[in-house]
Design a protein around this motif. Structure first.
Motif, PDB file in Angstrom:
ATOM      1  N   ARG A 130       0.736  -1.105  -0.190  1.00  0.00           N
ATOM      2  CA  ARG A 130       0.191   0.200  -0.062  1.00  0.00           C
ATOM      3  C   ARG A 130       0.994   1.281  -0.026  1.00  0.00           C
ATOM      4  O   ARG A 130       0.662   2.175   0.747  1.00  0.00           O
ATOM      5  CB  ARG A 130      -1.011  -0.012   1.184  1.00  0.00           C
ATOM      6  CG  ARG A 130      -1.694  -1.236   1.307  1.00  0.00           C
ATOM      7  CD  ARG A 130      -2.966  -1.270   0.404  1.00  0.00           C
ATOM      8  NE  ARG A 130      -4.015  -0.296   0.887  1.00  0.00           N
ATOM      9  CZ  ARG A 130      -5.111  -0.320   0.101  1.00  0.00           C
ATOM     10  NH1 ARG A 130      -5.251  -1.224  -0.771  1.00  0.00           N
ATOM     11  NH2 ARG A 130      -5.915   0.605   0.401  1.00  0.00           N
ATOM     12  N   PRO A 131       1.676   1.387  -1.018  1.00  0.00           N
ATOM     13  CA  PRO A 131       2.577   2.683  -0.947  1.00  0.00           C
ATOM     14  C   PRO A 131       1.807   3.744  -1.360  1.00  0.00           C
ATOM     15  O   PRO A 131       0.584   3.824  -1.718  1.00  0.00           O
ATOM     16  CB  PRO A 131       3.454   2.386  -2.355  1.00  0.00           C
ATOM     17  CG  PRO A 131       2.692   1.335  -2.921  1.00  0.00           C
ATOM     18  CD  PRO A 131       1.917   0.637  -2.151  1.00  0.00           C
ATOM     19  N   ASP A 132       2.266   5.046  -0.987  1.00  0.00           N
ATOM     20  CA  ASP A 132       1.810   6.315  -1.283  1.00  0.00           C
ATOM     21  C   ASP A 132       1.994   6.704  -2.522  1.00  0.00           C
ATOM     22  O   ASP A 132       1.070   7.476  -3.498  1.00  0.00           O
ATOM     23  CB  ASP A 132       2.337   7.244  -0.328  1.00  0.00           C
ATOM     24  CG  ASP A 132       2.115   7.045   1.160  1.00  0.00           C
ATOM     25  OD1 ASP A 132       0.990   6.566   1.417  1.00  0.00           O
ATOM     26  OD2 ASP A 132       2.778   7.240   2.130  1.00  0.00           O
ATOM     27  N   VAL A 133       3.036   6.344  -3.381  1.00  0.00           N
ATOM     28  CA  VAL A 133       3.321   6.609  -4.805  1.00  0.00           C
ATOM     29  C   VAL A 133       4.320   5.496  -5.223  1.00  0.00           C
ATOM     30  O   VAL A 133       4.993   4.637  -4.537  1.00  0.00           O
ATOM     31  CB  VAL A 133       4.157   7.933  -4.723  1.00  0.00           C
ATOM     32  CG1 VAL A 133       4.717   8.234  -6.272  1.00  0.00           C
ATOM     33  CG2 VAL A 133       3.660   9.165  -4.471  1.00  0.00           C
ATOM     34  N   ILE A 134       4.018   5.230  -6.572  1.00  0.00           N
ATOM     35  CA  ILE A 134       4.834   4.368  -7.198  1.00  0.00           C
ATOM     36  C   ILE A 134       5.584   4.903  -8.450  1.00  0.00           C
ATOM     37  O   ILE A 134       4.979   5.698  -9.026  1.00  0.00           O
ATOM     38  CB  ILE A 134       3.775   3.346  -7.816  1.00  0.00           C
ATOM     39  CG1 ILE A 134       2.993   2.219  -6.827  1.00  0.00           C
ATOM     40  CG2 ILE A 134       4.590   2.217  -8.629  1.00  0.00           C
ATOM     41  CD1 ILE A 134       2.142   1.474  -7.140  1.00  0.00           C
ATOM     42  N   THR A 135       6.796   4.764  -8.659  1.00  0.00           N
ATOM     43  CA  THR A 135       7.689   4.968  -9.923  1.00  0.00           C
ATOM     44  C   THR A 135       7.726   4.081 -10.775  1.00  0.00           C
ATOM     45  O   THR A 135       7.985   3.025 -10.392  1.00  0.00           O
ATOM     46  CB  THR A 135       8.829   5.688  -9.307  1.00  0.00           C
ATOM     47  OG1 THR A 135       9.688   4.445  -8.964  1.00  0.00           O
ATOM     48  CG2 THR A 135       9.062   6.637  -8.438  1.00  0.00           C
ATOM     49  N   MET A 136       7.237   4.268 -11.831  1.00  0.00           N
ATOM     50  CA  MET A 136       7.271   2.938 -12.872  1.00  0.00           C
ATOM     51  C   MET A 136       7.794   3.277 -14.194  1.00  0.00           C
ATOM     52  O   MET A 136       7.572   4.221 -14.797  1.00  0.00           O
ATOM     53  CB  MET A 136       5.555   2.751 -13.125  1.00  0.00           C
ATOM     54  CG  MET A 136       5.104   1.773 -13.934  1.00  0.00           C
ATOM     55  SD  MET A 136       5.194  -0.005 -13.293  1.00  0.00           S
ATOM     56  CE  MET A 136       3.681   0.435 -12.208  1.00  0.00           C
ATOM     57  N   ASP A 137       8.519   2.285 -14.498  1.00  0.00           N
ATOM     58  CA  ASP A 137       9.255   2.110 -15.917  1.00  0.00           C
ATOM     59  C   ASP A 137       8.003   1.544 -16.668  1.00  0.00           C
ATOM     60  O   ASP A 137       7.257   1.082 -16.667  1.00  0.00           O
ATOM     61  CB  ASP A 137      10.620   1.195 -15.956  1.00  0.00           C
ATOM     62  CG  ASP A 137      11.211   1.168 -17.418  1.00  0.00           C
ATOM     63  OD1 ASP A 137      10.996   1.918 -18.051  1.00  0.00           O
ATOM     64  OD2 ASP A 137      11.775   0.161 -17.584  1.00  0.00           O
TER      65      ASP A 137
END
Length: 384
Positions: A48-55
């Motif tokens: 349950r992250p607050d933000v995801i960085t995604m390739d």
């Protein structure tokens, strides 16, 4: 409490690099890493992250598919990393369509003049989009009936119409700013003003916002439209082509010498500045070098300022979602000439920066939810 971030990329070097940058900010914390989209979907549910960085390009499941799956199961603010190529632009726009909120070039040297600036920009983007996480999850769990406002009592279904421009405004003398009118379930009324140009400025969250607004405009739209979206040079041609395919109006990347025509939207090219010259009815686009001293290329202030000189009080302008305050001074020039300025409301913005700057300065006359901006435009122009 620190903002929790999930980093997703199939490159161990890039995961480590992004994680180091994020963890160097005491307000941010990387709580997990994923090497493909499938792992990202599973860890989003688990952590349950607050933000995801995604390739975007990954084995097993690509980033675009992962964004769609995450938005279905665990809606989370997602920041995409992409290459600055034509194919990279198309894929990034697909990711934004799927639900991602923002993007950055994967090569950090493409987003800033030095490492420190790039580090600060990434940290700031993560922090800004994290503010949408509560709203996204609230919307995902809200019952359908609760989200419907059109059936609420009539007492809440109206808003005080804007008064016609005062004599003082018409004669260009300053007047005290009026508070912006909040419009959620309001029935709109036209102000009766006449326009010769529509201008829209936006940044973070803008591609999706512009698509929502422009796709609802009719083919016989009576005004030319100028669009300023903060975007890399390789992205604007692909974005204009996408909008042109989706919209009833025509949309093109602006070129030097273009003559403004009704029913055509001109998107400022990335890395350059778009100015207008001539007179109403015979206005041409000037595309000039962005200049090293300018923070934004293209810059909303530059385009709006040139529009104010030509069209005076005949511009219908609006500032949509975006970080920073670009557009405030251009809107101030339009306002002093008697033109109309609207701002997107806080709740519907990805980042309430640019609209807030205009609203706080008392420049905008209406705060509008994104879903109703096109409706408001059509009513104002007598088309709705």
């Amino acid at each position: 409490m620190a903002i929790k971030v999930l980093v997703v990329d199939d490159s161990s070097f890039f995961r480590r690099r992004v994680s180091e940058i994020i963890n160097s900010d005491p307000q941010l914390e990387v709580i997990g890493n994923a090497v493909n989209g499938k792992e990202a979907v599973d860890l989003a549910k688990q952590l349950r992250p607050d933000v995801i960085t995604m390739d975007i390009e990954m084995p097993v499941m690509d980033g675009i598919t992962a964004v769609r799956e995450i938005m279905k199961s665990t809606p989370t603010p997602i920041l995409m990393f992409s290459s600055l190529t034509h194919d990279g632009a198309k894929a990034t726009l697909d990711a934004l369509d799927a639900g991602a909120l923002d993007f950055l070039p994967k090569k950090f040297e493409d987003i800033a003049r030095n490492r420190d600036e790039a580090v600060s920009l990434l940290q700031k983007r993560v922090t800004e989009i994290a503010r949408k996480r509560v709203m996204m999850r609230r919307t995902a769990t809200r019952p359908v009936a609760a989200a419907t406002t059109a059936r609420e009592p009539a007492a809440r279904d109206s808003v005080r119409p804007l008064a016609a421009r005062t004599t003082a405004t018409a004669t260009r003398t300053p007047v005290a700013p009026r508070p912006a009118v909040k419009a959620s379930a309001a029935r709109f009324k036209a102000t009766g003003k006449k326009y010769q140009l529509m201008a829209i400025g936006t940044s973070t969250g803008g591609p999706v916002a512009l698509q929502k607004v422009l796709t609802k405009l009719p083919a016989n739209f009576p005004l030319p439209i100028v669009l300023v979206q903060h975007m890399p040079a390789t992205f604007t041609a692909a974005f204009a082509a996408r909008l042109n395919n989706l919209c009833k109006i025509s949309v093109k990347e602006a070129a030097d010498g273009d003559v403004l025509k009704p029913g055509v939207a001109y998107l400022a090219p990335g890395g350059m500045q778009m100015m207008l010259e001539g007179r109403p009815g015979a206005t041409r686009v000037r595309i000039i070098d962005g200049g090293e001293r300018m923070n934004y290329k293209p810059c909303v202030d530059v385009t709006f300022g040139s529009a104010a000189k030509i069209y005076q009080d005949k511009v219908l302008s609006m500032i949509l979602t975006g970080m920073g305050a670009d557009g405030r001074e251009g809107c101030r020039m339009l306002k002093s000439s008697g033109s109309t300025i609207w701002a997107q409301d806080e709740e519907s913005c990805v980042v309430y920066g640019m609209p807030q700057a205009v609203a706080k300065a008392g420049i905008s006359t209406e705060d509008l939810p994104l879903e109703r901006i096109s409706e408001r435009i059509l009513v104002e122009l007598g088309l709705g």
